[in-house]
Write an enzyme that holds these catalytic residues in place. Structure first.
Site, mmCIF file in Angstrom:
data_model
loop_
_atom_site.group_PDB
_atom_site.id
_atom_site.type_symbol
_atom_site.label_atom_id
_atom_site.label_comp_id
_atom_site.label_asym_id
_atom_site.label_seq_id
_atom_site.Cartn_x
_atom_site.Cartn_y
_atom_site.Cartn_z
ATOM 1 N N HIS A 98 2.188 3.335 -6.383
ATOM 2 C CA HIS A 98 2.527 3.709 -5.003
ATOM 3 C C HIS A 98 3.845 4.485 -5.002
ATOM 4 O O HIS A 98 4.745 4.184 -5.791
ATOM 5 C CB HIS A 98 2.637 2.461 -4.130
ATOM 6 N N GLU A 168 -2.167 10.072 -1.512
ATOM 7 C CA GLU A 168 -1.190 9.774 -0.460
ATOM 8 C C GLU A 168 -0.035 10.772 -0.512
ATOM 9 O O GLU A 168 0.932 10.559 -1.252
ATOM 10 C CB GLU A 168 -0.612 8.369 -0.669
HETATM 11 P P1 PGA Z 1 1.306 4.392 6.229
HETATM 12 O O1 PGA Z 1 1.435 3.901 4.715
HETATM 13 O O2 PGA Z 1 -0.118 4.163 6.649
HETATM 14 O O3 PGA Z 1 2.282 3.537 6.963
HETATM 15 O O4 PGA Z 1 1.650 5.825 6.240
HETATM 16 C C1 PGA Z 1 0.469 4.220 3.760
HETATM 17 C C2 PGA Z 1 0.945 3.789 2.400
HETATM 18 O O5 PGA Z 1 2.142 3.956 2.094
HETATM 19 O O6 PGA Z 1 0.172 3.278 1.597
#
Ligand code: PGA
Length: 257
Positions: A98, A168
């Site tokens: 992440h 992401e």
């Molecule tokens: P968010 O986070 O939905 O708050 O943007 C997603 C993540 O960091 O996995």
């Protein structure tokens, strides 16, 4: 264990503050998950709540996961938690790489190691990739390419087949749906990710992987992303802590067939 259904993963990050609150949100998600037909749901609470939540009976399509594991299997590593310990609680998934872990110093090499350790302990890793920013010269694509290559290189083919990748883009995390990525851009990027995986690891692997999108998925944009984004689910941060909103996101993801 291999996956064939779409997946929505809740990343609770460092929330909520108490087990009572965690149980309340989890209880509500359980009720929503029972009604779903087509998708699996994974809740990734902080480690301290895992054992307690795992004791509860839950529907077949609702799994538990964690937000990280250590890249070694056991030993003198103060403060760390191993994949085996997580597996022994009954959890089945782990988020690796992440961006918030990478910001704390995690490299692609460590992420690569974590993926192996996860599989060896029977956990399914969800590999997060994503660029800090986009630019016209396409440098973000180069960045993504290196990340994917280094995180997956050398992994046994049996692990690469069907692996879950969460795309992401860091610039879209923790905002509102208005600042999230457009479904068309998500679609384009997922094609790029498959192309890169195809080049490095072969067409078969590229066709077998599952791509999730994460970065300000809210009830307002979930429908459009699932329809047009070429993704097989979501990784949801802040909206996964608001039980009713998360319930709506699950419904939207379940409706796509
Ligand atoms: P968010 O986070 O939905 O708050 O943007 C997603 C993540 O960091 O996995």
């Amino acid at each position: 264990m291999k996956r064939y259904r779409n997946l929505v993963v809740a990343n609770w990050k460092m929330n909520p503050e108490s087990i009572e609150e965690a149980k309340r949100i989890f209880g509500s998600i359980k009720k929503n998950a029972e009604k779903l037909k087509n998708i699996d749901v994974v809740i990734c609470p902080p480690f301290v709540f895992l054992e307690n939540l795992a004791k509860d009976k839950r529907p077949k399509n609702l799994y538990l996961g964690v937000q990280d594991i250590f890249h070694q299997t056991k030993g003198a590593f103060t403060g760390e938690v191993s994949a085996e310990m997580v597996r022994n609680t009954g959890a089945q998934y782990v988020i690796v790489g992440h961006s918030e872990r990478r910001a704390a110093g995690e490299t692609n090499e460590i992420v690569n190691r974590k993926i192996t350790v996860a599989f060896e302990s029977g956990l399914l890793p969800i590999l997060c990739v994503g660029e800090k920013e986009r630019d016209r010269d396409g440098n973000h694509l180069e960045f993504l390419k290196t990340q994917i290559k280094e995180c997956l290189i050398g992994l046994h083919k049996k692990y690469l087949v069907g692996i879950t990748v969460a795309y992401e883009p860091i610039w879209a995390i923790g905002k509102s749906y208005k600042e999230s990525m457009s479904p068309t851009d998500i679609h384009e990027t997922t094609l790029f990710i498959k192309k890169i995986i195809g080049e490095y690891f072969g067409r078969d692997i590229a066709n077998s992987i599952h791509i999730l999108y994460g970065g300000s998925v809210e009830v307002e944009n979930a429908g459009a992303i699932i329809k047009l984004g070429n993704v097989e689910g979501f990784l949801v941060g802040h909206a996964s802590l608001v039980a009713e909103e998360f319930g709506e996101i699950l419904k939207v993801a379940d409706a796509k067939r």
